[in-house]
Design an enzyme around this catalytic site. Sequence first.
Site, PDB file in Angstrom:
ATOM      1  N   GLY A  32       0.838  -1.187   0.000  1.00 43.21           N
ATOM      2  CA  GLY A  32       0.000   0.000   0.000  1.00 43.21           C
ATOM      3  C   GLY A  32       0.876   1.241   0.000  1.00 43.21           C
ATOM      4  CD  GLN A  59       3.371   5.642   2.887  1.00 41.36           C
ATOM      5  OE1 GLN A  59       2.399   5.106   2.378  1.00 41.36           O
ATOM      6  NE2 GLN A  59       4.408   4.956   3.344  1.00 41.36           N
ATOM      7  CB  CYS A  90       5.540   2.006   7.386  1.00 46.62           C
ATOM      8  SG  CYS A  90       4.963   3.515   6.602  1.00 46.62           S
ATOM      9  CG  LEU A  91       6.804   1.106   1.215  1.00 47.29           C
ATOM     10  CD1 LEU A  91       6.222   1.445  -0.147  1.00 47.29           C
ATOM     11  CD2 LEU A  91       7.925   0.081   1.080  1.00 47.29           C
ATOM     12  CG  HIS A 103      -0.199   0.691   7.413  1.00 44.06           C
ATOM     13  ND1 HIS A 103       0.762   0.277   8.317  1.00 44.06           N
ATOM     14  CD2 HIS A 103       0.414   1.580   6.589  1.00 44.06           C
ATOM     15  CE1 HIS A 103       1.897   0.923   8.040  1.00 44.06           C
ATOM     16  NE2 HIS A 103       1.717   1.711   7.004  1.00 44.06           N
ATOM     17  CD  GLU A 104      -1.016   2.243   2.891  1.00 46.49           C
ATOM     18  OE1 GLU A 104      -0.666   3.429   2.775  1.00 46.49           O
ATOM     19  OE2 GLU A 104      -0.214   1.330   3.152  1.00 46.49           O
ATOM     20  CG  HIS A 155       0.284   6.367   5.823  1.00 49.56           C
ATOM     21  ND1 HIS A 155       1.385   6.926   6.431  1.00 49.56           N
ATOM     22  CD2 HIS A 155       0.627   5.087   5.528  1.00 49.56           C
ATOM     23  CE1 HIS A 155       2.349   6.017   6.501  1.00 49.56           C
ATOM     24  NE2 HIS A 155       1.917   4.889   5.967  1.00 49.56           N
TER      25      HIS A 155
HETATM   26 ZN    ZN Z   1       2.882   3.084   5.928  1.00 44.68          ZN
END
Ligand code: ZN
Length: 191
Positions: free
Chosen positions: A45, A50, A104-105, A146-147, A150
């Site tokens: 995701g 991000q 997480c990226l 999770h997204e 964000h």
């Molecule tokens: Zn993340």
Amino acid sequence: MILPIYAFGQPVLKKVAEDITPDYPGLQELIENMWETMHLAEGVGLAAPQIGLPIRLFVVDTHPKEDDKKEKKEEPKQPPIRKIFINARKIEENGKEWTFEEGCLSIPDIRGDVDRPERIHLRYLDENFQQQEEVFDGLNARVIQHEYDHIEGILFTERLKPIKKQLVKRKLDKIRKGEVKVDYKMKFLRK
Ligand code: ZN
């Protein structure tokens, strides 16, 4: 085009993101770039904050990768999804809380157990700005939760248990300063 991923410490990751309209400049290209960036970094995701944009847009792809297929895993409840979520609003979360190790990226090299409810009920717009309302469960719900966090300015590390939070503190400081090795493009606050 591959976009740099904003790292932990970037203020945009802590903002509550705002709705967009269909005339948002370059939206189709932006979405394509987000897919490309997410797949290259092997994420499941990616949310617009991000990549530095405080807008309510995220993409999710829960299809298993080649490596994952080799491992034996529990059958997911829902088939995997590949979806774009615009202006998403949570209607409710329900079901039993379960633990899953998240990463997480924007926060490379840190993983940790997070408890979340089994299901999430969302209202959102698809890529054609058509309103959708859907309930997701299993891994789909997990990635969406999770997204969704964000676009609300919340990071998974804020949901870790207190002991684990202490343990990752120094690592987070290092990421903030750009003292971390990553094999995808990142944008650090100081570097
Ligand atoms: Zn993340």
